[in-house]
Design a protein around this motif. Sequence first.
Motif, mmCIF file in Angstrom:
data_model
loop_
_atom_site.group_PDB
_atom_site.id
_atom_site.type_symbol
_atom_site.label_atom_id
_atom_site.label_comp_id
_atom_site.label_asym_id
_atom_site.label_seq_id
_atom_site.Cartn_x
_atom_site.Cartn_y
_atom_site.Cartn_z
ATOM 1 N N ILE A 137 0.721 -1.492 -0.220
ATOM 2 C CA ILE A 137 0.240 -0.003 -0.073
ATOM 3 C C ILE A 137 0.778 0.876 0.332
ATOM 4 C CG2 ILE A 137 -1.839 1.374 1.154
ATOM 5 C CD1 ILE A 137 -2.853 -1.429 1.746
ATOM 6 N N TYR A 138 1.850 1.075 0.477
ATOM 7 C CA TYR A 138 2.668 2.424 0.735
ATOM 8 C C TYR A 138 3.393 2.516 -0.409
ATOM 9 C CZ TYR A 138 7.042 5.499 2.086
ATOM 10 O OH TYR A 138 7.820 5.917 1.921
ATOM 11 N N GLU A 139 3.932 1.191 -1.181
ATOM 12 C CA GLU A 139 4.199 1.643 -2.846
ATOM 13 C C GLU A 139 3.442 2.150 -3.805
ATOM 14 O OE1 GLU A 139 7.748 1.391 -4.111
ATOM 15 O OE2 GLU A 139 8.025 0.968 -1.833
ATOM 16 N N ALA A 140 2.295 1.672 -3.527
ATOM 17 C CA ALA A 140 1.059 2.402 -4.503
ATOM 18 C C ALA A 140 1.146 3.338 -4.016
ATOM 19 C CB ALA A 140 -0.454 1.379 -4.226
ATOM 20 N N ILE A 141 0.935 4.613 -3.014
ATOM 21 C CA ILE A 141 0.325 5.706 -2.829
ATOM 22 C C ILE A 141 2.083 6.056 -3.000
ATOM 23 C CG2 ILE A 141 0.358 7.661 -0.820
ATOM 24 C CD1 ILE A 141 -1.127 5.113 0.805
ATOM 25 N N LYS A 142 2.888 5.756 -2.946
ATOM 26 C CA LYS A 142 4.453 6.517 -2.975
ATOM 27 C C LYS A 142 3.963 6.512 -4.715
ATOM 28 C CE LYS A 142 8.999 6.036 -2.939
ATOM 29 N NZ LYS A 142 9.850 5.579 -2.052
ATOM 30 N N HIS A 143 3.574 5.423 -5.581
ATOM 31 C CA HIS A 143 4.094 5.235 -7.143
ATOM 32 C C HIS A 143 2.426 6.272 -8.269
ATOM 33 C CE1 HIS A 143 7.145 3.308 -5.793
ATOM 34 N NE2 HIS A 143 7.810 4.085 -6.964
ATOM 35 N N ASN A 144 1.717 6.827 -6.859
ATOM 36 C CA ASN A 144 0.575 6.771 -7.432
ATOM 37 C C ASN A 144 -0.512 6.175 -8.308
ATOM 38 O OD1 ASN A 144 -1.531 8.511 -7.905
ATOM 39 N ND2 ASN A 144 -0.732 9.632 -9.541
ATOM 40 N N LYS A 145 -0.448 4.787 -7.526
ATOM 41 C CA LYS A 145 -1.584 3.289 -7.672
ATOM 42 C C LYS A 145 -2.617 3.724 -7.477
ATOM 43 C CE LYS A 145 1.726 2.184 -11.249
ATOM 44 N NZ LYS A 145 0.632 2.383 -13.003
ATOM 45 N N TYR A 146 -3.705 2.572 -7.824
ATOM 46 C CA TYR A 146 -4.500 2.658 -7.061
ATOM 47 C C TYR A 146 -4.655 0.932 -7.406
ATOM 48 C CZ TYR A 146 -4.668 6.976 -6.558
ATOM 49 O OH TYR A 146 -4.829 8.551 -5.923
ATOM 50 N N PRO A 147 -3.741 0.121 -6.727
ATOM 51 C CA PRO A 147 -4.507 -1.393 -7.562
ATOM 52 C C PRO A 147 -5.899 -1.789 -6.768
ATOM 53 C CG PRO A 147 -2.693 -1.219 -5.826
ATOM 54 C CD PRO A 147 -3.131 0.292 -6.364
ATOM 55 N N THR A 148 -6.721 -3.210 -7.388
ATOM 56 C CA THR A 148 -7.612 -3.664 -6.897
ATOM 57 C C THR A 148 -7.160 -4.154 -5.364
ATOM 58 O OG1 THR A 148 -7.104 -5.960 -7.648
ATOM 59 C CG2 THR A 148 -8.947 -4.092 -9.076
ATOM 60 N N ILE A 149 -7.714 -4.658 -4.622
ATOM 61 C CA ILE A 149 -7.587 -5.494 -3.250
ATOM 62 C C ILE A 149 -7.007 -6.761 -3.746
ATOM 63 C CG2 ILE A 149 -9.131 -4.393 -1.861
ATOM 64 C CD1 ILE A 149 -11.257 -7.016 -2.372
ATOM 65 N N ARG A 150 -7.906 -7.338 -5.223
ATOM 66 C CA ARG A 150 -6.813 -8.652 -5.659
ATOM 67 C C ARG A 150 -5.961 -8.470 -5.862
ATOM 68 N NH1 ARG A 150 -8.818 -13.399 -5.523
ATOM 69 N NH2 ARG A 150 -8.607 -14.472 -6.838
ATOM 70 N N ASP A 151 -5.081 -7.472 -6.254
ATOM 71 C CA ASP A 151 -3.702 -6.937 -6.737
ATOM 72 C C ASP A 151 -3.181 -7.212 -5.597
ATOM 73 O OD1 ASP A 151 -4.320 -6.306 -10.072
ATOM 74 O OD2 ASP A 151 -5.235 -4.354 -9.247
ATOM 75 N N VAL A 152 -3.674 -6.602 -4.942
ATOM 76 C CA VAL A 152 -2.845 -6.260 -3.656
ATOM 77 C C VAL A 152 -2.744 -8.059 -2.986
ATOM 78 C CG1 VAL A 152 -2.789 -6.514 -1.104
ATOM 79 C CG2 VAL A 152 -3.437 -4.765 -2.445
ATOM 80 N N PHE A 153 -3.605 -9.133 -3.408
ATOM 81 C CA PHE A 153 -3.631 -10.919 -2.943
ATOM 82 C C PHE A 153 -2.637 -11.057 -4.092
ATOM 83 C CE2 PHE A 153 -5.098 -14.620 -4.893
ATOM 84 C CZ PHE A 153 -4.400 -15.303 -3.543
ATOM 85 N N TYR A 154 -2.520 -10.554 -5.022
ATOM 86 C CA TYR A 154 -1.513 -11.591 -5.796
ATOM 87 C C TYR A 154 -0.098 -10.574 -5.663
ATOM 88 C CZ TYR A 154 -4.643 -14.440 -9.228
ATOM 89 O OH TYR A 154 -5.540 -15.035 -9.171
ATOM 90 N N ASP A 155 -0.090 -9.117 -5.506
ATOM 91 C CA ASP A 155 1.225 -8.479 -5.709
ATOM 92 C C ASP A 155 1.896 -9.430 -4.132
ATOM 93 O OD1 ASP A 155 3.168 -7.247 -6.862
ATOM 94 O OD2 ASP A 155 2.975 -5.820 -4.819
ATOM 95 N N ALA A 156 1.639 -9.301 -3.043
ATOM 96 C CA ALA A 156 1.536 -10.446 -1.844
ATOM 97 C C ALA A 156 2.517 -11.631 -1.925
ATOM 98 C CB ALA A 156 0.565 -10.262 -0.974
ATOM 99 N N LYS A 157 1.522 -12.420 -2.731
ATOM 100 C CA LYS A 157 1.973 -14.043 -2.850
ATOM 101 C C LYS A 157 3.039 -13.501 -3.170
ATOM 102 C CE LYS A 157 -0.602 -17.566 -4.911
ATOM 103 N NZ LYS A 157 -1.739 -18.201 -3.446
ATOM 104 N N HIS A 158 3.365 -14.716 -2.231
ATOM 105 C CA HIS A 158 5.512 -15.501 -3.307
ATOM 106 C C HIS A 158 5.164 -16.243 -2.466
ATOM 107 C CE1 HIS A 158 6.232 -11.163 -4.200
ATOM 108 N NE2 HIS A 158 5.616 -10.644 -2.941
ATOM 109 N N THR A 159 6.687 -17.118 -2.960
ATOM 110 C CA THR A 159 6.926 -18.757 -2.771
ATOM 111 C C THR A 159 8.051 -18.368 -1.691
ATOM 112 O OG1 THR A 159 5.448 -19.559 -4.597
ATOM 113 C CG2 THR A 159 6.491 -21.178 -2.578
ATOM 114 N N ILE A 160 7.576 -18.531 0.162
ATOM 115 C CA ILE A 160 9.331 -18.705 0.967
ATOM 116 C C ILE A 160 10.527 -18.784 0.065
ATOM 117 C CG2 ILE A 160 10.286 -17.903 3.523
ATOM 118 C CD1 ILE A 160 6.803 -17.407 3.966
#
Lengths: 367, 367
Positions: free
Chosen positions: B84-107
Amino acid sequence: MGQGSGGREWIAEKIVQLFDKSVLKPLRAGKVPLFEMLARTRDNVYIDQELQVIRLGSKKVKRRLNDVEEAKTFMRTVLVAAIIYEAIKHNKYPTIRDVFYDAKHTIPGTDIDTVNEQSESDSIIEDLEVMLGTSREEMGLQTDVKCKVVGLMRVRSGRDVIDCSRQGEGGAYTPPSNVDRLEFLDVNAEYVLVVEKDAVFNTLNMERYWEKNKCILVTAGGQPDRPARRLVKRLNEELGLPVYVLTDADPYGFYIYSVYRIGSITLSHESVRLACPKARFIGVTVSDIYEYKLPKNVIIKAKEADVKRARELKGYPWFQSPAWQRELDLFLERKEKAEIEALSSKSLGFLEDKYLPEKISSGHFII
Amino acid sequence: MGQGSGGREWIAEKIVQLFDKSVLKPLRAGKVPLFEMLARTRDNVYIDQELQVIRLGSKKVKRRLNDVEEAKTFMRTVLVAAIIYEAIKHNKYPTIRDVFYDAKHTIPGTDIDTVNEQSESDSIIEDLEVMLGTSREEMGLQTDVKCKVVGLMRVRSGRDVIDCSRQGEGGAYTPPSNVDRLEFLDVNAEYVLVVEKDAVFNTLNMERYWEKNKCILVTAGGQPDRPARRLVKRLNEELGLPVYVLTDADPYGFYIYSVYRIGSITLSHESVRLACPKARFIGVTVSDIYEYKLPKNVIIKAKEADVKRARELKGYPWFQSPAWQRELDLFLERKEKAEIEALSSKSLGFLEDKYLPEKISSGHFII
């Protein structure tokens, strides 16, 4: 009637003519009143190769007053047409559900209702569309409208001009059911991007994608309603704007694309008005999943229903191009799908900053 | 960051402060990093009698880094807040589903994913709403927006002014997710009519009900989304406009009314921002079915699910008024329901020409 009827006088006149021809004239001549129309049945549907739309064939059906089976449909036709005539005359814009309730009466002396389910009055409305050569939208009948528009154009609607590029931060214009009454003004867009998902449309809108990329954005939140389809078709055919459809990379998304492009068999009589055969699929394609190297954990295993639907699509005449066959084969081989938002796993903004501009500049579409 | 972030700088700063307090300071002091927030659990919810909204109690929960159970939630909080911080910094307006996908990583080195389901990232977004004292809409996160508005007001949004009385023949303005950024101008309306059904809204709009009756029409097509609720609340509380809610005469309709008025327990932390406790129910009431003598054949037999829901509503604190108890008792006695459109069985236009004006002039509402 006057100006109040919102340009619907001609439909009221056509209803009068229809009644005259189908009811009054036969009665005066001692003949049986009957309505005759093109059959809206699966066996009377064909693909117009030139127009590339689904059309009705020449098979006709009759609704006779003196036939036990047909009398009820005849009576319903009279009833629904009269309601629509009255609505036009009194400047009313009932919903199709209002029409159902207004048509519903218990026939005196019986316990029989004129209509039992809305599907019965809806079906009569479709008959009237065919017989009158118009659409329920032009008749003034209302349904839900999920369509939203934003971008580089203005539209005249009645006394107002709506500037689709001045809808504020993330707001949008929702057109009326009858988009045929819209006049397009000052269209400065180079293409129309149809976005399957409402939330993705909102992201692109908030980031003013339409301004940066000189386009018009349209969504209908999933399965398109008729206003969205008619609007897209008009933008394509009257203004010559290319139309690109963006959906999830799954058979349901491909199906949504096909509804914009060709229509559905159940609405085949409306296909000439609603289908946009030049609409191209921008993605997300099945190949994109692998070409853009989406991480494994954002790729979704296809369900049995997806596989079944993909097999159906593969047989549809409008999925016979080598490009679509390759996509569907790839899907059936890998049995994997991905959502538009999965592109965000690459980075936030990947869709709008990289994927879409790349696709559009390379002209990499499927049709 | 600058102006580009759409007024979200303060949220980015709050995220920095939260990280400083909850992660960096403890680490520097040799303590365990932890996030602490009000619990969003059923047992921590109460009704604020004064504000008449559902609120969170004082019970707190902790997400500690060194607790096996809590560490994953802690990690997710850091991840989602950073997105969310990065989205604000780069003037992005992701969907909550985008946030899910962007957060999804295999550790790395494991087969464990940071998030498996969107509900997990959504839950973190709600945690952040509570910890940061803001809403996901203000953070710039996008969802579907079904809300539409038309009527006697203009709104300023960014560089534009949208005239909600100049949306053409049956068109409407769809606000953005974050309606807090809207500034109301030139409001000439005397009340707000919230219409459950999109198609009924379209009928009222086509007939310019809002112009003839000096009001603002709002719909969200069924269960209201957060923008619709926030907008209605703002119109009520900032402009002092009475709010009337029109739904079907059935427990689902009454529930929709209660969502506008009180909210839902699952969104209790947002109730202070979203609930409109002064919203009144204009109908269709159960009594209306009999007082307006709706024909028997448009009255629908209640289903078991309706009866069950009515019994639940009867126990809710915000349905304890004598008027609501009477309505629910009548429903449970007769076990019958009716739709808004059933009023059309009286005559086309009965709703807009008789029912609504009568209700409003007589002040006959339920709360």
